[in-house]
Scaffold this active site. Structure first.
Site, PDB file in Angstrom:
ATOM      1  N   VAL A 233      37.485  34.292  59.697  1.00  0.00           N
ATOM      2  CA  VAL A 233      36.073  34.510  60.027  1.00  0.00           C
ATOM      3  C   VAL A 233      35.299  33.191  60.042  1.00  0.00           C
ATOM      4  O   VAL A 233      34.497  32.933  60.952  1.00  0.00           O
ATOM      5  CB  VAL A 233      35.430  35.507  59.052  1.00  0.00           C
ATOM      6  CG1 VAL A 233      33.932  35.628  59.304  1.00  0.00           C
ATOM      7  CG2 VAL A 233      36.091  36.875  59.179  1.00  0.00           C
ATOM      8  N   GLY A 234      35.527  32.350  59.041  1.00  0.00           N
ATOM      9  CA  GLY A 234      34.818  31.071  58.991  1.00  0.00           C
ATOM     10  C   GLY A 234      35.118  30.215  60.212  1.00  0.00           C
ATOM     11  O   GLY A 234      34.215  29.639  60.830  1.00  0.00           O
TER      12      GLY A 234
ATOM     13  N   GLY B 181      38.155  32.327  55.181  1.00  0.00           N
ATOM     14  CA  GLY B 181      37.680  31.138  55.868  1.00  0.00           C
ATOM     15  C   GLY B 181      38.463  30.794  57.124  1.00  0.00           C
ATOM     16  O   GLY B 181      37.870  30.546  58.185  1.00  0.00           O
ATOM     17  N   PRO B 182      39.796  30.764  57.050  1.00  0.00           N
ATOM     18  CA  PRO B 182      40.568  30.396  58.245  1.00  0.00           C
ATOM     19  C   PRO B 182      40.429  31.389  59.391  1.00  0.00           C
ATOM     20  O   PRO B 182      40.819  31.064  60.525  1.00  0.00           O
ATOM     21  CB  PRO B 182      42.014  30.369  57.720  1.00  0.00           C
ATOM     22  CG  PRO B 182      41.882  30.119  56.255  1.00  0.00           C
ATOM     23  CD  PRO B 182      40.652  30.859  55.852  1.00  0.00           C
TER      24      PRO B 182
ATOM     25  N   LYS C  52      28.862  34.498  56.662  1.00  0.00           N
ATOM     26  CA  LYS C  52      30.117  34.823  55.983  1.00  0.00           C
ATOM     27  C   LYS C  52      30.037  34.338  54.543  1.00  0.00           C
ATOM     28  O   LYS C  52      30.109  33.138  54.274  1.00  0.00           O
ATOM     29  CB  LYS C  52      31.322  34.170  56.653  1.00  0.00           C
ATOM     30  CG  LYS C  52      32.652  34.714  56.065  1.00  0.00           C
ATOM     31  CD  LYS C  52      33.802  33.762  56.219  1.00  0.00           C
ATOM     32  CE  LYS C  52      33.947  32.823  55.048  1.00  0.00           C
ATOM     33  NZ  LYS C  52      34.374  33.504  53.795  1.00  0.00           N
TER      34      LYS C  52
ATOM     35  N   GLY D  19      35.225  38.131  54.960  1.00  0.00           N
ATOM     36  CA  GLY D  19      36.534  37.737  55.453  1.00  0.00           C
ATOM     37  C   GLY D  19      36.971  36.398  54.910  1.00  0.00           C
ATOM     38  O   GLY D  19      36.305  35.793  54.059  1.00  0.00           O
TER      39      GLY D  19
ATOM     40  N   GLU E 116      36.951  15.336  42.517  1.00  0.00           N
ATOM     41  CA  GLU E 116      36.032  16.344  42.001  1.00  0.00           C
ATOM     42  C   GLU E 116      36.849  17.411  41.282  1.00  0.00           C
ATOM     43  O   GLU E 116      37.620  18.151  41.898  1.00  0.00           O
ATOM     44  CB  GLU E 116      35.233  16.973  43.147  1.00  0.00           C
ATOM     45  CG  GLU E 116      34.185  17.959  42.654  1.00  0.00           C
ATOM     46  CD  GLU E 116      33.361  18.553  43.786  1.00  0.00           C
ATOM     47  OE1 GLU E 116      32.156  18.764  43.588  1.00  0.00           O
ATOM     48  OE2 GLU E 116      33.935  18.811  44.860  1.00  0.00           O
TER      49      GLU E 116
ATOM     50  N   GLU F  89      26.834  20.800  52.934  1.00  0.00           N
ATOM     51  CA  GLU F  89      26.601  20.395  51.547  1.00  0.00           C
ATOM     52  C   GLU F  89      27.948  20.533  50.867  1.00  0.00           C
ATOM     53  O   GLU F  89      28.426  21.642  50.651  1.00  0.00           O
ATOM     54  CB  GLU F  89      25.518  21.282  50.909  1.00  0.00           C
ATOM     55  CG  GLU F  89      24.973  20.714  49.605  1.00  0.00           C
ATOM     56  CD  GLU F  89      25.773  21.168  48.413  1.00  0.00           C
ATOM     57  OE1 GLU F  89      26.583  20.356  47.913  1.00  0.00           O
ATOM     58  OE2 GLU F  89      25.596  22.309  47.989  1.00  0.00           O
TER      59      GLU F  89
END
Length: 478
Positions: free
Chosen positions: A206-207, A203-204, A170, A201, A378, A245
């Protein structure tokens, strides 16, 4: 206008189960530049089924067969260099020069390195009468980021192919164009059906489906620490391996005996490159207290000649990837001012001469304290914080006083001192006097993730270890 509305599953371009589309925004113009389809759990199931079926045969291919396959992929990749460069510039705003000289060539580097490592990698070894066998882990889920979209995709796919794994990928919905071209390369190279599958797609959706899927044996994720935690949570129920990572807030220690002009200039340029959107950027510069004014003056000069604008106009840096990132960076710059850091150059607002587009002023803060927000969070933009230290021990203490541990940097003249400092830094990579090696193992300590990518060490993440006891024993006489 790009329209990449099909998914690559089981060796074919197929429509999604549900025809829902996602707009892709060009960050330089803030206008829609393409569309992708939004996948679902049904699409993930189809891809996992194909990958599991393909694993049965692909996992048993020989080293020579996989070397030949990677060589075909490399040949096809070379044919599309220009297409990749244009895609990276359009999808995430990289200056064309950076796309052509860094983003895309990294794919060639990882492919070549993977081929060479595969030629000599030991998949079997004997220890007494026991044989230790390293076998492909199975079906791998890969979730890739937008900041180095093709680089991070290739550095995951290459070791998977090299070790005999199959995969479901993905790409980031923010920067999906180069991944689509990569899927075309895989198809043209004749990668066996089901070995490589790609679904676009959110993240919430497909991920999360990839991370939690019981048919996926490991997940390789690159992205924010926040998202990495969610991936790990989703994966926990199926006890799959997760390599990550994640974020960084890397220290850059400039020792008293360093060439300050060179070290500070290099540090500033490293932060500004890719619009500050690199997880290993040396965003915390540590200098002796007595050299703060000198360092700030050099940093100001370098930052102010860093040109910002249309990525096709020969500028140093382009926009950041989207509005939410731009707004986050603006907020953190203002927080830096409010908390009392010295704004040397840059600041809130768009650079002079830019209109539309998510452009950020190259910004330098001096007299930053390590408890300040801009030294802790960050920022992921072209923002440098300069901190001071009284002695080397304090420099190491400040450098390690972070929840991250992806990279660290040291500049100085005394080799012995530098090596001692390097040994004390809690980071996955330490660069001495600008030293670089793109094939060195890459990954972090603490909240910067776990596991390593690239080269031989990257292979290990895609392998299971089997001990065959008594393999070398002589048969018992009847």
């Amino acid at each position: 206008m790009r329209k990449y509305l099909k998914f690559y599953i089981d060796g074919h371009w197929v429509p999604p189960e549900t025809p829902k589309q996602i707009s892709v925004i060009n960050p330089a113009s803030e206008e829609v530049c393409g569309y992708i389809s939004a996948g679902s759990i049904v699409d993930v199931n189809r891809a996992v089924t194909a990958a599991k079926r393909a694993f049965v045969t692909f996992s048993r291919t020989s080293r020579e067969e996989r070397i030949e396959l990677l060589q075909r992929v490399l040949a096809e990749f070379r044919k599309r260099l220009g297409h990749f460069g244009k895609a990276v510039t359009e999808e995430m705003g990289s200056p064309a020069s950076l796309a052509d000289e860094a983003h895309v060539p990294s794919g060639i580097l990882y492919l070549n390195a993977g081929i060479e490592d595969l030629k000599t990698f030991k998949f079997e070894e004997d220890r007494g009468t026991t044989r230790i066998v390293k076998e492909p882990i199975g079906v791998c889920g890969m979730i890739t980021p937008w900041n180095w979209p093709i680089s991070q995709l290739v550095c995951k796919v290459v070791p998977a192919l090299a070790t005999g794994c199959t995969m479901v990928v993905k790409p980031s919905e923010q920067a999906p164009f180069s991944a689509y071209i990569w899927a075309e390369v895989m198809d043209a190279a004749g990668v066996p059906a089901g070995v490589f599958n790609m679904i676009n797609g959110l993240g919430p959706e497909v991920g999360a489906a990839i991370a939690s899927h019981p048919g996926i044996d490991m997940v390789s994720f690159t992205g924010s620490t926040r998202a990495g935690i969610e991936v790990a949570r989703a994966a926990a129920a199926t006890i799959k391996r997760v390599t990550q990572e994640l974020g960084g807030k890397s220290p850059n220690i400039i020792l008293e005996d360093a060439d300050f002009e060179t070290a500070v200039s290099h540090g500033v340029r490293s932060v500004m490159s890719n619009s500050g959107q690199s997880c290993n950027a040396p965003t915390r510069m540590l200098v002796p207290t007595t050299r703060m004014e000198e360092a700030a003056a050099i940093a100001k000069r370098v930052a102010e000649v860093t040109t910002v604008g249309d990525p096709n106009d020969g500028v140093s840096i382009g926009p950041v990837v989207n509005r939410s990132q731009w707004e986050k960076i603006q907020r953190l710059i203002q927080v830096g001012v409010d908390e009392g850091a010295t704004l040397v150059t840059g600041g809130v607002g768009r650079p002079v001469g830019t209109g539309k587009g998510f452009y950020v002023k190259p910004t330098v803060f001096a007299n930053v304290k390590n408890h300040m927000t801009i030294a802790r969070e960050e920022i992921f933009g072209p923002v440098l914080s300069i901190l001071s230290y009284e002695n080397i021990d304090q420099a190491v203490e400040i450098a390690n006083d972070t929840e991250y541990g992806l990279a660290a940097y040291i500049s100085g003249s005394d080799t012995k001192t530098i090596r001692v400092v390097a040994s004390q830094l809690r980071a996955g990579q330490v660069s001495i006097n600008g030293g670089g090696d793109a094939t060195a193992p890459f990954g972090g300590y603490k909240l910067s993730g776990n596991g390593r990518e690239v080269g031989e060490y990257g292979f290990h993440e895609y392998l299971e270890i089997k001990a065959v006891l008594g393999y070398g024993s002589k048969p018992t006489a009847k």
